[in-house]
Design a protein around this motif. Structure first.
Motif, short mmCIF file in Angstrom:
data_model
loop_
_atom_site.label_atom_id
_atom_site.label_comp_id
_atom_site.label_asym_id
_atom_site.label_seq_id
_atom_site.Cartn_x
_atom_site.Cartn_y
_atom_site.Cartn_z
N GLU A 197 29.48 -6.60 13.83
CA GLU A 197 28.39 -7.13 13.00
C GLU A 197 27.35 -7.87 13.84
OE1 GLU A 197 31.11 -7.59 8.93
OE2 GLU A 197 30.88 -9.29 10.30
N VAL A 198 27.83 -8.56 14.86
CA VAL A 198 26.89 -9.22 15.78
C VAL A 198 26.02 -8.16 16.47
CG1 VAL A 198 26.70 -10.51 17.95
CG2 VAL A 198 28.32 -11.26 16.19
N ALA A 199 26.67 -7.10 16.95
CA ALA A 199 25.92 -6.04 17.63
C ALA A 199 24.88 -5.42 16.69
CB ALA A 199 26.88 -4.97 18.15
N ALA A 200 25.26 -5.19 15.45
CA ALA A 200 24.32 -4.62 14.47
C ALA A 200 23.15 -5.57 14.24
CB ALA A 200 25.05 -4.32 13.16
N ALA A 201 23.46 -6.86 14.09
CA ALA A 201 22.39 -7.84 13.87
C ALA A 201 21.44 -7.88 15.07
CB ALA A 201 22.98 -9.22 13.61
N LEU A 202 22.01 -7.78 16.26
CA LEU A 202 21.18 -7.89 17.47
C LEU A 202 20.42 -6.59 17.78
CD1 LEU A 202 23.37 -10.13 19.79
CD2 LEU A 202 21.51 -10.80 18.26
N ALA A 203 20.66 -5.55 16.99
CA ALA A 203 19.83 -4.35 17.11
C ALA A 203 18.47 -4.57 16.44
CB ALA A 203 20.54 -3.16 16.47
N ASP A 204 18.36 -5.62 15.67
CA ASP A 204 17.10 -5.97 14.99
C ASP A 204 16.30 -6.91 15.91
OD1 ASP A 204 15.10 -7.18 13.49
OD2 ASP A 204 16.33 -7.41 11.70
N PRO A 205 15.12 -6.48 16.35
CA PRO A 205 14.34 -7.31 17.28
C PRO A 205 14.05 -8.70 16.75
CG PRO A 205 13.37 -5.12 17.09
CD PRO A 205 14.45 -5.20 16.05
N ALA A 206 13.95 -8.85 15.44
CA ALA A 206 13.69 -10.19 14.88
C ALA A 206 14.87 -11.12 15.17
CB ALA A 206 13.44 -10.09 13.38
N ASN A 207 16.08 -10.59 15.08
CA ASN A 207 17.25 -11.42 15.36
C ASN A 207 17.38 -11.72 16.85
OD1 ASN A 207 18.07 -11.69 12.69
ND2 ASN A 207 19.21 -9.75 12.74
N ILE A 208 17.04 -10.73 17.66
CA ILE A 208 17.06 -10.97 19.12
C ILE A 208 16.07 -12.08 19.46
CG2 ILE A 208 16.19 -9.99 21.29
CD1 ILE A 208 18.93 -9.13 21.05
N ARG A 209 14.92 -12.04 18.84
CA ARG A 209 13.89 -13.04 19.15
C ARG A 209 14.37 -14.44 18.74
NH1 ARG A 209 8.68 -14.63 16.72
NH2 ARG A 209 7.39 -15.42 18.42
N GLU A 210 15.03 -14.52 17.58
CA GLU A 210 15.58 -15.82 17.16
C GLU A 210 16.62 -16.32 18.15
OE1 GLU A 210 17.26 -16.41 13.27
OE2 GLU A 210 15.56 -15.44 12.29
N LEU A 211 17.51 -15.41 18.55
CA LEU A 211 18.54 -15.79 19.52
C LEU A 211 17.90 -16.19 20.85
CD1 LEU A 211 21.52 -16.09 20.30
CD2 LEU A 211 21.53 -13.67 20.90
N ALA A 212 16.86 -15.43 21.24
CA ALA A 212 16.15 -15.75 22.49
C ALA A 212 15.60 -17.17 22.43
CB ALA A 212 15.02 -14.74 22.71
N HIS A 213 15.09 -17.56 21.28
CA HIS A 213 14.55 -18.91 21.15
C HIS A 213 15.66 -19.96 21.23
CE1 HIS A 213 10.50 -17.56 19.19
NE2 HIS A 213 10.59 -17.28 20.46
N GLU A 214 16.80 -19.66 20.65
CA GLU A 214 17.91 -20.62 20.73
C GLU A 214 18.40 -20.76 22.17
OE1 GLU A 214 18.05 -22.33 18.29
OE2 GLU A 214 17.78 -21.16 16.48
N LEU A 215 18.49 -19.62 22.85
CA LEU A 215 18.91 -19.68 24.26
C LEU A 215 17.88 -20.41 25.11
CD1 LEU A 215 20.56 -16.24 25.01
CD2 LEU A 215 21.61 -18.51 25.06
#
Lengths: 131, 131, 131, 131
Positions: C55-73
């Motif tokens: 489910e994490v992998a599926a969520a991270l296939a969405d660029p919007a979620n990657i961008r959110e995670l990128a901001h948290e990192l």
């Protein structure tokens, strides 16, 4: 419910019922509850960051802030209750056991008034305490 | 002591007595207890890192590992008890209150079988749920 | 700015300038930055809780979620940069040193394909690895 | 390697090579790296717990303690580098973007000398800032 009258099992049952009603037990894998615990602790720490101890004390003199902190701590407790319950861990017995072990590591005569980790005063002469 | 018979207040008193005997109450500023909680949660998470859920389950089938995890959880509970005690927070009442608030955020008919944060199904059409 | 061309010092200077413009250096005591780091890590973990790895992998296939995670990192990195800077710590040199130490603890021939902590294979026969 | 000359990509490559040599990439699922990050932050915080800011400053005047803290911070950075790398996140670009967003949330004229969260001064009259 209040601390004087409520047992740990009653609290475990309160949050277990909440999960069962929502069919959420399936998500409560130990690792996910561990992750959830770290999230909740982050929210507790929001109350303290960039504040001196005096500023924290001043903020906590406001009942609204205490209530917010109480809710964050309740969230932490919630996760600890669920995690222990799914693992079949008796929290009260474990805490009692841990306190007994801590009493051996931190004997009153050595630990009195000292916040150091026990490794500081258990070190053999010349030895090093590895993390 | 066991979960079925032990009240939260008894656990608070157990760890309070430990601190008093060692003159450690002076170190138990709320912020430091928050820091301590994050340290203890890190030790809980050590049991899960780089393990799949199946590997965690297999590890927790070993009573020695359950006992270690029980001790880490007891450490977390210890800090939650101290932090709530120094702030005058009643944990059982706070948890009950938090559960009631969560029941409003996560009504059974919407939350059933869904692990999402409540903001996911509360969003107005076109709205965004800010963290 | 991008990872291929930007040095650690440039990143340190970016966040230092942000603090200086707001007179925030006064709040950046090491302990507070440590607290802030735990808060930010909690926000990173929000992306993973109650989700399986699939489910994490599926969520991270969405660029919007990657961008959110990128901001948290980025927030985590921000705090690591500030904390190291206020303590006069060179991150690149420290990481290089830590990697060299880790190479001794985790020699390729022993660690290959194994996620265990090094204590697992360093234990003497009959010994115990203390946490 | 040092902060003035080393790029983020070089650091990413350093820790990637370490993982490849040991066939550890298989364990570096995003969620596990998130868990690892929380573990490492716990170890950073061990340096601060039950210490006042003055006591932290005194401890960090000892190069041995700075070196220990440097290693803990390097561990945090290590995990941030791996997590961003497995997710295809450019850290420098993300940090630059985050700093620009933060500049909008925390305009100098409002945030100058104030450690508060931006929600404190963005609230509309009568509004509430939700956590």
């Amino acid at each position: 419910m209040n601390d004087a009258e409520t047992t740990v099992r009653e609290l475990k049952d309160l949050v277990l019922a909440f999960s069962r009603e929502r069919a959420w037990e399936q998500f409560h894998r130990p690792k996910d509850l561990g992750v959830a615990l770290a999230c909740e602790v982050g929210e507790v720490l929001e109350h303290f960051r960039y504040k001196t101890d005096d500023e924290v004390a001043a903020a906590l003199a406001d009942p609204a802030n205490i209530r917010e902190l109480a809710h964050e701590l309740a969230d932490c407790l919630w996760v600890v209750l669920r995690l222990s319950d799914v693992c079949g861990i008796d929290l009260a017995a474990s805490l009692r056991e841990k306190v007994e072990l801590a009493a051996l590591k931190y004997p009153v005569e050595k630990a009195y008034g000292r916040p150091d980790k026990y490794t500081r005063y258990q070190e053999p002469p010349g030895g090093t305490a590895d993390a």
